[in-house]
Design a protein around this motif. Structure first.
Motif, PDB file in Angstrom:
ATOM      1  N   ALA A 188       0.828  -1.200   0.000  1.00 22.73           N
ATOM      2  CA  ALA A 188       0.000   0.000   0.000  1.00 22.73           C
ATOM      3  C   ALA A 188       0.867   1.255   0.000  1.00 22.73           C
ATOM      4  N   ALA A 189       1.881   1.286   0.862  1.00 26.96           N
ATOM      5  CA  ALA A 189       2.706   2.483   1.011  1.00 26.96           C
ATOM      6  C   ALA A 189       3.617   2.726  -0.185  1.00 26.96           C
ATOM      7  N   PHE A 190       4.028   1.656  -0.873  1.00 22.60           N
ATOM      8  CA  PHE A 190       4.949   1.793  -2.010  1.00 22.60           C
ATOM      9  C   PHE A 190       4.270   1.315  -3.292  1.00 22.60           C
ATOM     10  N   ALA A 191       3.012   1.674  -3.435  1.00 24.38           N
ATOM     11  CA  ALA A 191       2.207   1.160  -4.543  1.00 24.38           C
ATOM     12  C   ALA A 191       2.741   1.568  -5.914  1.00 24.38           C
ATOM     13  N   ARG A 192       3.419   2.712  -5.997  1.00 22.18           N
ATOM     14  CA  ARG A 192       3.890   3.192  -7.301  1.00 22.18           C
ATOM     15  C   ARG A 192       5.218   2.576  -7.706  1.00 22.18           C
TER      16      ARG A 192
ATOM     17  N   THR B  21      15.906   1.859  19.093  1.00 19.01           N
ATOM     18  CA  THR B  21      16.273   1.259  17.806  1.00 19.01           C
ATOM     19  C   THR B  21      15.035   0.844  17.031  1.00 19.01           C
ATOM     20  N   THR B  22      14.091   0.203  17.720  1.00 20.81           N
ATOM     21  CA  THR B  22      12.860  -0.240  17.066  1.00 20.81           C
ATOM     22  C   THR B  22      12.046   0.942  16.568  1.00 20.81           C
ATOM     23  N   LEU B  23      11.858   1.943  17.424  1.00 19.69           N
ATOM     24  CA  LEU B  23      11.059   3.108  17.037  1.00 19.69           C
ATOM     25  C   LEU B  23      11.737   3.912  15.936  1.00 19.69           C
ATOM     26  N   ALA B  24      13.069   4.023  16.004  1.00 19.95           N
ATOM     27  CA  ALA B  24      13.785   4.748  14.956  1.00 19.95           C
ATOM     28  C   ALA B  24      13.668   4.030  13.615  1.00 19.95           C
ATOM     29  N   ALA B  25      13.764   2.705  13.641  1.00 18.20           N
ATOM     30  CA  ALA B  25      13.631   1.935  12.403  1.00 18.20           C
ATOM     31  C   ALA B  25      12.224   2.078  11.828  1.00 18.20           C
ATOM     32  N   LEU B  26      11.213   2.038  12.690  1.00 17.34           N
ATOM     33  CA  LEU B  26       9.842   2.245  12.224  1.00 17.34           C
ATOM     34  C   LEU B  26       9.671   3.639  11.640  1.00 17.34           C
ATOM     35  N   GLY B  27      10.273   4.634  12.307  1.00 18.06           N
ATOM     36  CA  GLY B  27      10.190   5.997  11.805  1.00 18.06           C
ATOM     37  C   GLY B  27      10.866   6.146  10.456  1.00 18.06           C
ATOM     38  N   ALA B  28      12.018   5.507  10.291  1.00 15.19           N
ATOM     39  CA  ALA B  28      12.724   5.570   9.012  1.00 15.19           C
ATOM     40  C   ALA B  28      11.914   4.909   7.909  1.00 15.19           C
TER      41      ALA B  28
ATOM     42  N   ALA C 100       8.626   4.534   7.838  1.00 15.91           N
ATOM     43  CA  ALA C 100       7.481   5.399   7.546  1.00 15.91           C
ATOM     44  C   ALA C 100       7.915   6.633   6.765  1.00 15.91           C
ATOM     45  N   GLY C 101       9.108   7.167   7.093  1.00 18.69           N
ATOM     46  CA  GLY C 101       9.609   8.317   6.354  1.00 18.69           C
ATOM     47  C   GLY C 101       9.883   7.984   4.901  1.00 18.69           C
TER      48      GLY C 101
ATOM     49  N   THR D  29       8.758   8.521  -0.741  1.00 18.44           N
ATOM     50  CA  THR D  29       8.841   7.852  -2.042  1.00 18.44           C
ATOM     51  C   THR D  29       7.604   7.049  -2.395  1.00 18.44           C
ATOM     52  N   GLY D  30       6.702   6.883  -1.447  1.00 15.81           N
ATOM     53  CA  GLY D  30       5.537   6.051  -1.695  1.00 15.81           C
ATOM     54  C   GLY D  30       4.361   6.846  -2.207  1.00 15.81           C
TER      55      GLY D  30
END
Length: 272
Positions: free
Chosen positions: A132-136, A241-248, A250-251, A256-257
């Motif tokens: 969904a997020a990277f559909a293109r 680490t987990t939250l930063a990875a999730l943030g990255a 999502a960013g 790009t999505g």
């Protein structure tokens, strides 16, 4: 919603028990009944969470897909079991490790039967969210981002279930809460294989069977257990680490999505 609510309620109650009694054993009432109840609860809380998560995910799948999802589940189960069986026997692709008895009956004497189920439980929402997020983007980008989202789960899972509690044990200590870096590579490669199976067995139909908003909340509900455990224990490196990875992640999706696609139920604009 009711099923998700029940899963979150159970997880919060389990986390409260972990914080109160596993981290503060002096608070345990010193009578036989209380000690026996805690012992049983600690042994089975992770197993029950996997069972509940499976039931919650089964609700939209059975209602919307009937039995069409079974092929995808069977493929993910077989490949993830094979990966775990080889891993526990030969140290490839995750590094050398072994499971304790805390996750219940084992297949082949090495891999708890619930482990391949848990791979499916997080592979599927990761697949739906990435598509969904990277559909293109191309199919490879979607599969890669889905696999990365699956790996992010392990950034909290391993510290919680191996470092804080002995659900599995590493043969050689690694730099991240005893986990070797090879494990993350193993997760990524295994994740790519699982995403390929989901693409081949359901493709764009997975988003029709599992709403994107449901997948997002469900992913968070399953992640809540290990993330809550490391938070309660004050293991801030694992939390950040987990939250930063999730943030990255999502960013990257935002930059790009296709944000509009990510907000739509189903969220696909092109074939996977």
């Amino acid at each position: 919603r009711l099923a998700l609510g029940a899963l979150v309620a159970f997880t919060l109650s389990a986390l409260a028990g972990y914080w109160a009694f596993a981290l503060h054993p002096q608070w345990l009432p010193q009578d036989e009944t209380a000690l026996k109840f805690y012992s049983i609860s600690f042994r089975f809380f992770a197993q029950i969470q996997i069972f509940l998560a499976a039931l919650v995910l089964a609700v939209p799948l059975i209602r919307r897909a009937r039995l069409a999802w079974v092929a995808g589940f069977a493929g993910v189960f077989l490949v993830s079991f094979t990966s775990e069986f080889v891993g526990t026997g030969y140290g490839i692709p995750f590094g050398g490790y072994s499971y304790t008895a805390l996750l219940g009956a084992k297949l082949g004497g090495r891999v708890p039967a619930l482990i391949p189920v848990s791979w499916f439980l997080m592979a599927l929402p990761s697949f739906v969210l990435a598509h969904a997020a990277f559909a293109r983007h191309s199919a490879w980008v979607k599969l890669t981002m889905a696999s990365i989202l699956l790996v992010i789960w392990d950034l909290a899972l391993d510290p919680a279930m191996s470092f804080l509690t002995p659900y599995w044990l590493w043969e050689e200590s690694g730099p991240y809460y005893g986990m070797p870096w090879m494990n993350l590579l193993g997760w990524f490669v295994t994740g790519l294989a699982l995403m390929g199976i989901l693409s081949a067995t359901g493709g764009r139909r997975w988003s029709e069977w599992v709403d994107v908003r449901f997948a997002l909340v469900y992913y968070g509900a399953v992640l809540l257990m290990p993330l809550g455990m490391v938070f309660a224990a004050g293991e801030w490196l694992a939390v950040f680490t987990t939250l930063a990875a999730l943030g990255a992640w999502a960013g990257a999706a935002r930059l790009t999505g296709d944000p509009a696609a990510a907000r739509r139920p189903g969220g696909f604009t092109d074939p996977p």
